[in-house]
Motif scaffolding. Structure first.
Motif, PDB file in Angstrom:
ATOM      1  N   ILE A  26       0.829  -1.205   0.000  1.00  0.00           N
ATOM      2  CA  ILE A  26       0.000   0.000   0.000  1.00  0.00           C
ATOM      3  C   ILE A  26       0.861   1.251   0.000  1.00  0.00           C
ATOM      4  CG2 ILE A  26      -1.583   1.368   1.429  1.00  0.00           C
ATOM      5  CD1 ILE A  26      -2.936  -1.262   2.217  1.00  0.00           C
ATOM      6  N   VAL A  27       1.850   1.296   0.879  1.00  0.00           N
ATOM      7  CA  VAL A  27       2.661   2.513   0.983  1.00  0.00           C
ATOM      8  C   VAL A  27       3.512   2.725  -0.261  1.00  0.00           C
ATOM      9  CG1 VAL A  27       4.394   3.722   2.346  1.00  0.00           C
ATOM     10  CG2 VAL A  27       2.660   2.396   3.486  1.00  0.00           C
ATOM     11  N   LEU A  28       4.090   1.677  -0.806  1.00  0.00           N
ATOM     12  CA  LEU A  28       4.895   1.842  -2.011  1.00  0.00           C
ATOM     13  C   LEU A  28       4.035   2.267  -3.201  1.00  0.00           C
ATOM     14  CD1 LEU A  28       7.431  -1.092  -1.666  1.00  0.00           C
ATOM     15  CD2 LEU A  28       7.813   1.347  -1.266  1.00  0.00           C
ATOM     16  N   ALA A  34       2.114   9.322  -5.774  1.00  0.00           N
ATOM     17  CA  ALA A  34       2.395  10.710  -5.398  1.00  0.00           C
ATOM     18  C   ALA A  34       3.558  11.275  -6.208  1.00  0.00           C
ATOM     19  CB  ALA A  34       2.709  10.791  -3.906  1.00  0.00           C
ATOM     20  N   THR A  35       4.573  10.466  -6.459  1.00  0.00           N
ATOM     21  CA  THR A  35       5.702  10.928  -7.262  1.00  0.00           C
ATOM     22  C   THR A  35       5.268  11.184  -8.695  1.00  0.00           C
ATOM     23  OG1 THR A  35       7.268   9.765  -5.863  1.00  0.00           O
ATOM     24  CG2 THR A  35       8.003  10.320  -8.061  1.00  0.00           C
ATOM     25  N   ALA A  36       4.449  10.301  -9.245  1.00  0.00           N
ATOM     26  CA  ALA A  36       3.942  10.508 -10.603  1.00  0.00           C
ATOM     27  C   ALA A  36       3.096  11.777 -10.673  1.00  0.00           C
ATOM     28  CB  ALA A  36       3.132   9.295 -11.049  1.00  0.00           C
ATOM     29  N   PHE A  51      -0.165  12.546   1.109  1.00  0.00           N
ATOM     30  CA  PHE A  51      -0.548  12.679   2.515  1.00  0.00           C
ATOM     31  C   PHE A  51      -0.594  11.323   3.198  1.00  0.00           C
ATOM     32  CE2 PHE A  51      -4.047  12.506   5.597  1.00  0.00           C
ATOM     33  CZ  PHE A  51      -3.520  13.326   6.573  1.00  0.00           C
ATOM     34  N   LEU A  52      -1.240  10.353   2.542  1.00  0.00           N
ATOM     35  CA  LEU A  52      -1.339   9.019   3.146  1.00  0.00           C
ATOM     36  C   LEU A  52       0.023   8.334   3.223  1.00  0.00           C
ATOM     37  CD1 LEU A  52      -4.667   7.729   1.593  1.00  0.00           C
ATOM     38  CD2 LEU A  52      -4.247   8.466   3.948  1.00  0.00           C
ATOM     39  N   ALA A  53       0.870   8.513   2.217  1.00  0.00           N
ATOM     40  CA  ALA A  53       2.211   7.923   2.263  1.00  0.00           C
ATOM     41  C   ALA A  53       3.030   8.523   3.395  1.00  0.00           C
ATOM     42  CB  ALA A  53       2.928   8.110   0.930  1.00  0.00           C
ATOM     43  N   VAL A  54       2.912   9.828   3.590  1.00  0.00           N
ATOM     44  CA  VAL A  54       3.642  10.486   4.676  1.00  0.00           C
ATOM     45  C   VAL A  54       3.133   9.999   6.030  1.00  0.00           C
ATOM     46  CG1 VAL A  54       3.930  12.732   5.817  1.00  0.00           C
ATOM     47  CG2 VAL A  54       4.351  12.511   3.381  1.00  0.00           C
ATOM     48  N   VAL A  55       1.824   9.852   6.160  1.00  0.00           N
ATOM     49  CA  VAL A  55       1.260   9.378   7.426  1.00  0.00           C
ATOM     50  C   VAL A  55       1.685   7.943   7.708  1.00  0.00           C
ATOM     51  CG1 VAL A  55      -0.906   8.741   8.548  1.00  0.00           C
ATOM     52  CG2 VAL A  55      -0.661  10.974   7.527  1.00  0.00           C
ATOM     53  N   LEU A  56       1.691   7.097   6.680  1.00  0.00           N
ATOM     54  CA  LEU A  56       2.045   5.701   6.892  1.00  0.00           C
ATOM     55  C   LEU A  56       3.536   5.492   7.126  1.00  0.00           C
ATOM     56  CD1 LEU A  56      -0.347   4.029   4.323  1.00  0.00           C
ATOM     57  CD2 LEU A  56      -0.515   3.990   6.807  1.00  0.00           C
ATOM     58  N   CYS A  57       4.351   6.483   6.838  1.00  0.00           N
ATOM     59  CA  CYS A  57       5.791   6.431   7.155  1.00  0.00           C
ATOM     60  C   CYS A  57       6.088   7.306   8.371  1.00  0.00           C
ATOM     61  CB  CYS A  57       6.613   6.916   5.961  1.00  0.00           C
ATOM     62  SG  CYS A  57       6.498   5.904   4.509  1.00  0.00           S
ATOM     63  N   MET A  58       5.124   7.473   9.255  1.00  0.00           N
ATOM     64  CA  MET A  58       5.132   8.528  10.251  1.00  0.00           C
ATOM     65  C   MET A  58       6.351   8.644  11.159  1.00  0.00           C
ATOM     66  SD  MET A  58       3.997  11.229  11.312  1.00  0.00           S
ATOM     67  CE  MET A  58       2.546  11.545  10.420  1.00  0.00           C
ATOM     68  N   PRO A  59       6.818   7.660  11.861  1.00  0.00           N
ATOM     69  CA  PRO A  59       7.925   7.966  12.777  1.00  0.00           C
ATOM     70  C   PRO A  59       9.147   8.506  12.044  1.00  0.00           C
ATOM     71  CG  PRO A  59       7.079   5.770  13.185  1.00  0.00           C
ATOM     72  CD  PRO A  59       6.400   6.277  11.964  1.00  0.00           C
ATOM     73  N   CYS A  99      10.903   6.808   1.137  1.00  0.00           N
ATOM     74  CA  CYS A  99       9.703   5.979   1.337  1.00  0.00           C
ATOM     75  C   CYS A  99      10.046   4.500   1.358  1.00  0.00           C
ATOM     76  CB  CYS A  99       8.678   6.266   0.255  1.00  0.00           C
ATOM     77  SG  CYS A  99       7.740   7.758   0.571  1.00  0.00           S
ATOM     78  N   VAL A 100      10.924   4.061   0.471  1.00  0.00           N
ATOM     79  CA  VAL A 100      11.294   2.642   0.434  1.00  0.00           C
ATOM     80  C   VAL A 100      11.978   2.237   1.730  1.00  0.00           C
ATOM     81  CG1 VAL A 100      12.803   0.981  -0.706  1.00  0.00           C
ATOM     82  CG2 VAL A 100      11.383   2.493  -2.059  1.00  0.00           C
ATOM     83  N   VAL A 101      12.913   3.059   2.196  1.00  0.00           N
ATOM     84  CA  VAL A 101      13.617   2.733   3.442  1.00  0.00           C
ATOM     85  C   VAL A 101      12.650   2.753   4.630  1.00  0.00           C
ATOM     86  CG1 VAL A 101      15.385   3.550   5.048  1.00  0.00           C
ATOM     87  CG2 VAL A 101      15.863   3.481   2.600  1.00  0.00           C
ATOM     88  N   ALA A 102      11.799   3.766   4.708  1.00  0.00           N
ATOM     89  CA  ALA A 102      10.841   3.855   5.812  1.00  0.00           C
ATOM     90  C   ALA A 102       9.848   2.700   5.790  1.00  0.00           C
ATOM     91  CB  ALA A 102      10.100   5.190   5.752  1.00  0.00           C
ATOM     92  N   VAL A 103       9.423   2.296   4.604  1.00  0.00           N
ATOM     93  CA  VAL A 103       8.474   1.179   4.499  1.00  0.00           C
ATOM     94  C   VAL A 103       9.109  -0.096   5.017  1.00  0.00           C
ATOM     95  CG1 VAL A 103       7.415  -0.361   2.807  1.00  0.00           C
ATOM     96  CG2 VAL A 103       6.983   2.064   2.705  1.00  0.00           C
TER      97      VAL A 103
END
Length: 145
Positions: A26-28, A34-36, A51-59, A99-103
């Motif tokens: 989902i996050v990826l 979002a990048t596209a 917004f959702l990607a940022v929230v799901l990578c929150m810490p 995003c990849v590292v945070a996921v």
């Protein structure tokens, strides 16, 4: 026996159960969407995907935000912010790497929590997925309220 590389040895424990695989997928997908949208390939004026990607990578998002906020030396000295005034194509690849590292860091934590919950007796198979939905739901409510 087949030799595995150092990257696959790090990624394999992160996606060893269905909860962390669904989270990572989902996050990826949201990060790519979002990048596209930021690069102009898709029309996404509101950018709910970002917004959702940022929230799901929150810490990890909060840690990066604090580092960027603290390191605004170029804005103070030069009066120019490289991050805010640069074109999107400069920082979108960096955001995708983040995003990849945070996921995979979050998926590893989710996988560990799922294994710990499985050790408990009783109906504990759904504790981690429902806890994740509740946690990220509260964060979305806080930021959209």
């Amino acid at each position: 026996m087949r030799q595995t590389g150092p990257i696959s040895r790090r990624i394999a424990p992160a996606i060893d159960n269905w909860t962390s695989r669904i989270y990572a997928g989902i996050v990826l997908t949201l990060a790519l969407w979002a990048t596209a949208g930021a690069l102009g390939f898709v029309e996404d004026p509101d950018s709910i995907a970002r917004f959702l990607a940022v929230v799901l990578c929150m810490p990890w998002t909060l840690a990066v935000f604090l580092m960027i906020w603290i390191s605004q030396i170029e804005t103070w000295l030069l009066g120019y912010s490289f991050y805010a005034e640069s074109p999107n194509w400069m920082f979108e690849p960096l955001w995708l790497v983040f995003c990849v590292v945070a996921v995979f860091l979050n998926a590893r934590i989710i996988s560990r929590l799922t294994r710990l919950a499985a050790l408990r007796t009783g109906p504990s198979g759904q504790i981690v997925p429902l806890g994740l939905l509740g946690f990220f739901g509260v964060i979305v409510l806080i930021f959209r309220w």
